[in-house]
Design a protein around this motif. Sequence first.
Motif, PDB file in Angstrom:
ATOM      1  N   HIS A 197       0.071  60.626  34.960  1.00  0.00           N
ATOM      2  CA  HIS A 197      -1.232  61.295  35.002  1.00  0.00           C
ATOM      3  C   HIS A 197      -1.251  62.468  34.029  1.00  0.00           C
ATOM      4  N   LYS A 198      -0.190  63.253  34.010  1.00  0.00           N
ATOM      5  CA  LYS A 198      -0.141  64.401  33.101  1.00  0.00           C
ATOM      6  C   LYS A 198      -0.209  63.956  31.640  1.00  0.00           C
ATOM      7  N   GLN A 199       0.471  62.863  31.314  1.00  0.00           N
ATOM      8  CA  GLN A 199       0.447  62.365  29.942  1.00  0.00           C
ATOM      9  C   GLN A 199      -0.951  61.910  29.546  1.00  0.00           C
ATOM     10  N   ARG A 200      -1.654  61.279  30.474  1.00  0.00           N
ATOM     11  CA  ARG A 200      -3.027  60.854  30.181  1.00  0.00           C
ATOM     12  C   ARG A 200      -3.937  62.062  29.959  1.00  0.00           C
ATOM     13  N   LEU A 201      -3.687  63.160  30.668  1.00  0.00           N
ATOM     14  CA  LEU A 201      -4.460  64.384  30.439  1.00  0.00           C
ATOM     15  C   LEU A 201      -4.243  64.905  29.026  1.00  0.00           C
ATOM     16  N   LEU A 202      -3.027  64.800  28.543  1.00  0.00           N
ATOM     17  CA  LEU A 202      -2.715  65.252  27.186  1.00  0.00           C
ATOM     18  C   LEU A 202      -3.455  64.424  26.136  1.00  0.00           C
ATOM     19  N   GLU A 203      -3.594  63.149  26.402  1.00  0.00           N
ATOM     20  CA  GLU A 203      -4.136  62.227  25.400  1.00  0.00           C
ATOM     21  C   GLU A 203      -5.667  62.190  25.375  1.00  0.00           C
ATOM     22  N   ALA A 204      -6.310  62.616  26.445  1.00  0.00           N
ATOM     23  CA  ALA A 204      -7.757  62.423  26.584  1.00  0.00           C
ATOM     24  C   ALA A 204      -8.551  63.613  26.047  1.00  0.00           C
ATOM     25  N   GLN A 205      -9.819  63.361  25.765  1.00  0.00           N
ATOM     26  CA  GLN A 205     -10.787  64.379  25.375  1.00  0.00           C
ATOM     27  C   GLN A 205     -11.934  64.377  26.383  1.00  0.00           C
ATOM     28  N   ALA A 206     -12.830  65.377  26.261  1.00  0.00           N
ATOM     29  CA  ALA A 206     -13.909  65.507  27.240  1.00  0.00           C
ATOM     30  C   ALA A 206     -14.741  64.230  27.336  1.00  0.00           C
ATOM     31  N   GLY A 207     -14.992  63.597  26.202  1.00  0.00           N
ATOM     32  CA  GLY A 207     -15.805  62.385  26.204  1.00  0.00           C
ATOM     33  C   GLY A 207     -15.128  61.197  26.835  1.00  0.00           C
ATOM     34  N   ILE A 218     -10.732  68.971  29.574  1.00  0.00           N
ATOM     35  CA  ILE A 218      -9.486  68.254  29.284  1.00  0.00           C
ATOM     36  C   ILE A 218      -9.077  68.343  27.823  1.00  0.00           C
ATOM     37  N   GLY A 219     -10.038  68.461  26.913  1.00  0.00           N
ATOM     38  CA  GLY A 219      -9.706  68.513  25.497  1.00  0.00           C
ATOM     39  C   GLY A 219      -8.938  69.758  25.084  1.00  0.00           C
ATOM     40  N   LYS A 220      -8.910  70.777  25.953  1.00  0.00           N
ATOM     41  CA  LYS A 220      -8.168  72.002  25.657  1.00  0.00           C
ATOM     42  C   LYS A 220      -6.715  71.926  26.115  1.00  0.00           C
ATOM     43  N   ILE A 221      -6.341  70.812  26.745  1.00  0.00           N
ATOM     44  CA  ILE A 221      -4.970  70.636  27.230  1.00  0.00           C
ATOM     45  C   ILE A 221      -4.129  70.033  26.114  1.00  0.00           C
ATOM     46  N   GLU A 222      -3.176  70.795  25.602  1.00  0.00           N
ATOM     47  CA  GLU A 222      -2.372  70.343  24.466  1.00  0.00           C
ATOM     48  C   GLU A 222      -0.884  70.315  24.769  1.00  0.00           C
ATOM     49  N   ALA A 223      -0.492  70.691  25.982  1.00  0.00           N
ATOM     50  CA  ALA A 223       0.922  70.704  26.355  1.00  0.00           C
ATOM     51  C   ALA A 223       1.016  70.717  27.873  1.00  0.00           C
ATOM     52  N   ILE A 224       2.227  70.534  28.396  1.00  0.00           N
ATOM     53  CA  ILE A 224       2.502  70.599  29.834  1.00  0.00           C
ATOM     54  C   ILE A 224       3.474  71.763  30.058  1.00  0.00           C
ATOM     55  N   PRO A 225       2.986  72.996  30.043  1.00  0.00           N
ATOM     56  CA  PRO A 225       3.866  74.161  30.169  1.00  0.00           C
ATOM     57  C   PRO A 225       4.087  74.526  31.632  1.00  0.00           C
TER      58      PRO A 225
END
Length: 479
Positions: A214-224, A300-307
């Motif tokens: 799920h976290k990886q999919r958040l990284l890959e996705a954009q708002a649209g 979601i588009g502002k998510i660029e890492a899993i810190p």
Amino acid sequence: MIDLADTAACRLLGCRVPLVLAGMGGVARHELVAAVTEAGGFGFLGMVREPVALIESEVAALRALGHTRFGVNLIPAATPAELLEAQLAACIRLQVPVIGLFWDIDPAIVARCRDAGMVVCWQVGSVDEAIAAERAGVDIIIAQGREAGGHVRGTRRLAELLPEVVAAVGRPVLAAGGLASGGDLVVARALGADGIVLGTALMATQEAFAHPYHKQRLLEAQAGDTVLTDIFHINWPIGAPVRVIRSSVTGGLFGRGDGGPRRVIGDEEGRPIHLFSTDSPLRSMTGDFALMALYAGTGIGKIEAIPPAGARMAALMEQARALLATPDAGNAAETSSPVCYAGEFNHAYMGNPEPGEFAATCDALASDLQQAVHLALADHAEQHAFDAPPFGHEAQAYAGWLLALAPDKDNPTSQVQTLPTLLGAMQARLDAIIARLPETDLRQLLSQLRQFLTLQQRRLAKPAPAQPDRPEILSASDR
């Protein structure tokens, strides 16, 4: 500089920064709540439909780490009555300090929790619900825009809903829905919120109990890539929409699951996970995660890492403070040299503005900046019709100036001018006052504001890029 955490909600919750972890079911466990608390924020344990034993163990784990200010999030409408009664009784017995509630407002539950000494928060999706929550005795109201990930109560944009809720109730209000940056916090505060609630932004952290998939999919996705749909319905009232990442399920490949035997797509420690369930992928699960509800808000588009969660919160606060300390104005404008012995003469003799005149000008500038925030939000909504983050960059810049110059200004919602006209009016006010001010930090700040407005006018003069048409899926039945 305004103290962003100097709010009634922060005092009630006992947090040092106005960032609140949403009580995401399954995802918000004690590790994430502890990390948010240590970073100065406030966290809710997501305990919807969870057994009492888990509530007890999660609360005990938090207290073992030394944390005394935290919340438990329950959703009465999505919980069997017997389990809900056991959950409420456990929270009271454990002396949970704050309880978060969602969906249909139940005054009896509010009264019971308040009688037990809890601070009660209720998330709403409309002004009418906010008023009903206040009448029920809720301490803090969370206004949720349609940009939110997970279950979405309302149908309106946060930029429209939030100021109306703030104006309608006398309780502290937090903003929720697609918020993922320090700029979002600044705009929410400018619209009257005491702070913001973060879901997706804190799911995408190391401490969240969400599955790595799920976290990886958040990284890959954009708002649209998100969609509001009612296709995930098992365990919830019929017709309850959720915002998730688009998938073959939201695209209708498997129908709606309205009849026939349920299909098992995963397992959580012996409990089957069914297709069309509201369960999202967790660390404790196995199965076909691509077919599960992959909750995500439009930020979601502002998510660029899993810190680590603390690092994300620190970055958000740094972004917010930067907008307040040095609004996006570029280099400071040149000002004239100070006049020698100016302090020996009165304002009229030197041509400087009298205190009353200056106060009136500042008040007018604050009102203009409020208007600019609303106009920029409306322009953002017009340009991004579907699945966009709630606040654009233009609104963040104006909100930063508003909070820097007039943090306590009441928030209007009317819009009577175009943004270019408003910018011109503000420039005229500044031109009339700056040249008559002595060389001080305030004059320098107003000169920066003047230059910022000039840059904004140049940006507005450029043609806006065309936006592709993409209809939003509101219901699986619409496909």
